[in-house]
Design a protein around this motif. Structure first.
Motif, PDB file in Angstrom:
ATOM      1  N   ARG A 125       0.935  -1.370  -0.061  1.00 23.06           N
ATOM      2  CA  ARG A 125      -0.014  -0.005   0.026  1.00 23.06           C
ATOM      3  C   ARG A 125       0.909   1.321  -0.018  1.00 23.06           C
ATOM      4  O   ARG A 125       0.747   2.209  -0.593  1.00 23.06           O
ATOM      5  N   ASP A 126       1.849   1.160   0.760  1.00 21.90           N
ATOM      6  CA  ASP A 126       2.717   2.391   0.955  1.00 21.90           C
ATOM      7  C   ASP A 126       3.479   2.779  -0.358  1.00 21.90           C
ATOM      8  O   ASP A 126       3.601   3.921  -0.665  1.00 21.90           O
ATOM      9  N   ALA A 127       4.014   1.598  -1.096  1.00 23.56           N
ATOM     10  CA  ALA A 127       4.630   1.821  -2.343  1.00 23.56           C
ATOM     11  C   ALA A 127       3.797   2.255  -3.254  1.00 23.56           C
ATOM     12  O   ALA A 127       4.132   3.135  -4.007  1.00 23.56           O
ATOM     13  N   ALA A 128       2.423   1.879  -3.188  1.00 19.24           N
ATOM     14  CA  ALA A 128       1.579   2.453  -4.297  1.00 19.24           C
ATOM     15  C   ALA A 128       1.180   4.004  -3.885  1.00 19.24           C
ATOM     16  O   ALA A 128       0.997   4.595  -4.899  1.00 19.24           O
ATOM     17  N   HIS A 129       1.199   4.286  -2.877  1.00 20.57           N
ATOM     18  CA  HIS A 129       0.985   5.673  -2.452  1.00 20.57           C
ATOM     19  C   HIS A 129       2.133   6.540  -2.860  1.00 20.57           C
ATOM     20  O   HIS A 129       2.223   7.608  -3.489  1.00 20.57           O
ATOM     21  N   ALA A 130       3.377   6.035  -2.830  1.00 20.94           N
ATOM     22  CA  ALA A 130       4.733   6.766  -2.928  1.00 20.94           C
ATOM     23  C   ALA A 130       4.884   6.746  -4.553  1.00 20.94           C
ATOM     24  O   ALA A 130       5.235   7.833  -4.977  1.00 20.94           O
ATOM     25  N   VAL A 131       4.788   5.619  -5.249  1.00 25.10           N
ATOM     26  CA  VAL A 131       4.747   5.660  -6.591  1.00 25.10           C
ATOM     27  C   VAL A 131       3.804   6.848  -7.448  1.00 25.10           C
ATOM     28  O   VAL A 131       4.081   7.452  -7.994  1.00 25.10           O
ATOM     29  N   VAL A 132       2.496   6.530  -7.100  1.00 26.64           N
ATOM     30  CA  VAL A 132       1.255   7.429  -7.803  1.00 26.64           C
ATOM     31  C   VAL A 132       1.660   8.883  -7.168  1.00 26.64           C
ATOM     32  O   VAL A 132       1.695   9.935  -8.008  1.00 26.64           O
ATOM     33  N   ASN A 133       2.068   9.312  -6.016  1.00 25.76           N
ATOM     34  CA  ASN A 133       2.159  10.818  -5.447  1.00 25.76           C
ATOM     35  C   ASN A 133       3.525  11.096  -5.877  1.00 25.76           C
ATOM     36  O   ASN A 133       3.613  12.441  -6.276  1.00 25.76           O
ATOM     37  N   GLU A 134       4.675  10.517  -5.843  1.00 26.61           N
ATOM     38  CA  GLU A 134       5.779  11.014  -6.335  1.00 26.61           C
ATOM     39  C   GLU A 134       5.725  11.324  -8.009  1.00 26.61           C
ATOM     40  O   GLU A 134       6.296  12.158  -8.674  1.00 26.61           O
ATOM     41  N   THR A 135       4.906  10.431  -8.648  1.00 32.10           N
ATOM     42  CA  THR A 135       4.797  10.517 -10.009  1.00 32.10           C
ATOM     43  C   THR A 135       3.969  11.771 -10.453  1.00 32.10           C
ATOM     44  O   THR A 135       4.333  12.790 -11.397  1.00 32.10           O
ATOM     45  N   LEU A 136       3.045  11.969  -9.518  1.00 32.28           N
ATOM     46  CA  LEU A 136       2.231  13.237  -9.799  1.00 32.28           C
ATOM     47  C   LEU A 136       3.035  14.493  -9.414  1.00 32.28           C
ATOM     48  O   LEU A 136       2.929  15.555 -10.466  1.00 32.28           O
ATOM     49  N   ILE A 137       3.987  14.336  -8.541  1.00 25.58           N
ATOM     50  CA  ILE A 137       4.701  15.493  -8.424  1.00 25.58           C
ATOM     51  C   ILE A 137       5.670  15.870  -9.457  1.00 25.58           C
ATOM     52  O   ILE A 137       5.893  17.057  -9.934  1.00 25.58           O
ATOM     53  N   LEU A 138       6.424  14.901 -10.179  1.00 28.79           N
ATOM     54  CA  LEU A 138       7.349  15.199 -11.103  1.00 28.79           C
ATOM     55  C   LEU A 138       6.647  15.327 -12.264  1.00 28.79           C
ATOM     56  O   LEU A 138       7.260  16.314 -12.981  1.00 28.79           O
ATOM     57  N   VAL A 139       5.578  14.703 -12.436  1.00 31.96           N
ATOM     58  CA  VAL A 139       4.776  14.941 -13.909  1.00 31.96           C
ATOM     59  C   VAL A 139       4.422  16.340 -13.864  1.00 31.96           C
ATOM     60  O   VAL A 139       4.239  17.217 -14.965  1.00 31.96           O
ATOM     61  N   SER A 140       3.877  16.749 -12.605  1.00 35.14           N
ATOM     62  CA  SER A 140       3.129  18.284 -12.654  1.00 35.14           C
ATOM     63  C   SER A 140       4.506  19.491 -13.162  1.00 35.14           C
ATOM     64  O   SER A 140       4.127  20.389 -13.469  1.00 35.14           O
ATOM     65  N   VAL A 141       5.755  18.841 -12.835  1.00 37.92           N
ATOM     66  CA  VAL A 141       6.839  19.966 -13.313  1.00 37.92           C
ATOM     67  C   VAL A 141       6.543  20.313 -14.757  1.00 37.92           C
ATOM     68  O   VAL A 141       7.050  21.435 -15.195  1.00 37.92           O
ATOM     69  N   THR A 142       6.461  19.399 -15.501  1.00 39.08           N
ATOM     70  CA  THR A 142       6.328  19.452 -16.940  1.00 39.08           C
ATOM     71  C   THR A 142       4.908  20.355 -17.501  1.00 39.08           C
ATOM     72  O   THR A 142       5.106  21.070 -18.406  1.00 39.08           O
ATOM     73  N   ALA A 143       4.070  20.504 -16.315  1.00 40.19           N
ATOM     74  CA  ALA A 143       2.906  21.424 -16.681  1.00 40.19           C
ATOM     75  C   ALA A 143       3.266  22.920 -16.214  1.00 40.19           C
ATOM     76  O   ALA A 143       2.420  23.736 -16.473  1.00 40.19           O
ATOM     77  N   VAL A 144       4.427  23.119 -15.673  1.00 42.76           N
ATOM     78  CA  VAL A 144       4.664  24.350 -15.198  1.00 42.76           C
ATOM     79  C   VAL A 144       4.565  25.752 -16.168  1.00 42.76           C
ATOM     80  O   VAL A 144       3.907  26.388 -15.902  1.00 42.76           O
TER      81      VAL A 144
END
Length: 300
Positions: A68-87
């Motif tokens: 569960r924690d790995a799923a949270h980490a992958v999803v949330n960190e991916t969202l953080i890093l992907v959001s950079v491309t939207a800056v």
């Protein structure tokens, strides 16, 4: 000797080594994909340190929450890093005045971004312990029963989005460059690893200034009102201004101190945690008026 080395150099390695490498690489024009490699190195170092110098050895053992924690980490960190491309796209709509201090050294620009983001994220975090609709989402993070690196990324993605929006919007309004945003994203991830780490590391007097694991454990106390302290992500500056700073060097923590006293059966599965805030039972007493002592809430 080896353990002492890890105890005193683990935090500087992440704070200065990983973040510093990110700053140097991006400033030199390297691909931002290198930041993923640095993040992987930070995660590896986090797990290694927790095994060399554990604060609580049993917190290194999965309690059925690893996947569960790995799923949270992958999803949330991916969202953080992907959001950079939207800056650049977001900046086109949000920028009020392009007055970003681009003439400053790149490292100073990143530090400025961290301090501004820290203010916005801290204030939303504070509000999440006061406002019912935010607490519903934030409760996912407070359901943890052990304290280790991945806990920092165990968040409902909607709550993380609200926090990051509050932290980044003021920066976008003044023309945040995408390169600075990319390093900021790495710094957020590194900070979350350090803040929730089970490693018994030392930072000396800086523990009164930086929001690291020694202070953040108090934030995860499970009793109503007890955890309404130490909200900061990067620093404790805003907690001192809000009057929410708390620390007792003699306090020891165990799993019995963590979680939510009024919701001991909070769902533990990943999908169940995503849906819980939208269920009737996902409401907390934070939906009700709160007195000055913080009474009436299900947790914090």
């Amino acid at each position: 000797m080896g353990n002492d080395f890890v105890r005193y150099f683990y935090a500087p390695f992440l704070l200065l080594g990983i973040n510093g490498a990110g700053i140097a690489l991006v400033a030199a024009g390297a691909s931002r994909w290198w930041l993923f490699a640095l993040l992987a190195a930070a995660v590896s170092a986090s797990f290694a340190a927790e095994r060399f110098i554990p604060y609580e050895p049993e917190w290194n053992d999965s309690a059925g929450d690893g996947g569960r924690d790995a799923a949270h980490a992958v999803v949330n960190e991916t969202l953080i890093l992907v959001s950079v491309t939207a800056v650049p796209v977001l900046a086109a709509f949000v920028t009020v005045a392009d007055v970003w201090p681009g003439g400053w050294p790149f490292a100073v620009q990143v530090l400025f971004a961290i301090l501004v983001a820290d203010a916005g994220i801290t204030l939303v975090h504070f509000a999440s312990h006061k406002v019912g609709v935010l607490w519903r989402l934030h409760a996912v993070h407070h359901s943890v029963r052990r304290f280790y690196g991945f806990n920092g990324l165990m968040k409902h993605p909607l709550h993380q989005s609200v926090e990051l929006t509050a932290g980044v919007a003021p920066l976008l309004a003044v023309g945040l460059p995408v390169d600075v945003a990319a390093v900021l994203a790495l710094a957020v991830a590194v900070q979350l690893l350090l803040q929730h780490s089970n490693a018994d590391y030392r930072v000396g007097p800086l523990r009164a200034v930086l929001s690291l694991n020694e202070g953040h454990r108090f934030h995860h106390l499970k009793w109503a009102g007890a955890g309404d302290v130490n909200f900061g992500l990067f620093t404790l500056i805003w907690d001192r201004m809000l009057g929410t700073y708390s620390f007792d060097p003699g306090r020891r923590f165990s799993s019995d101190d963590l979680g939510m006293a009024d919701k001991p059966r909070y769902p533990s599965g990943y999908l169940a945690q995503l849906s819980e805030p939208f269920r009737a039972r996902g409401a907390c007493a934070a939906d009700e008026p709160v007195d000055d002592l913080g009474q009436g809430r299900a947790k914090v």
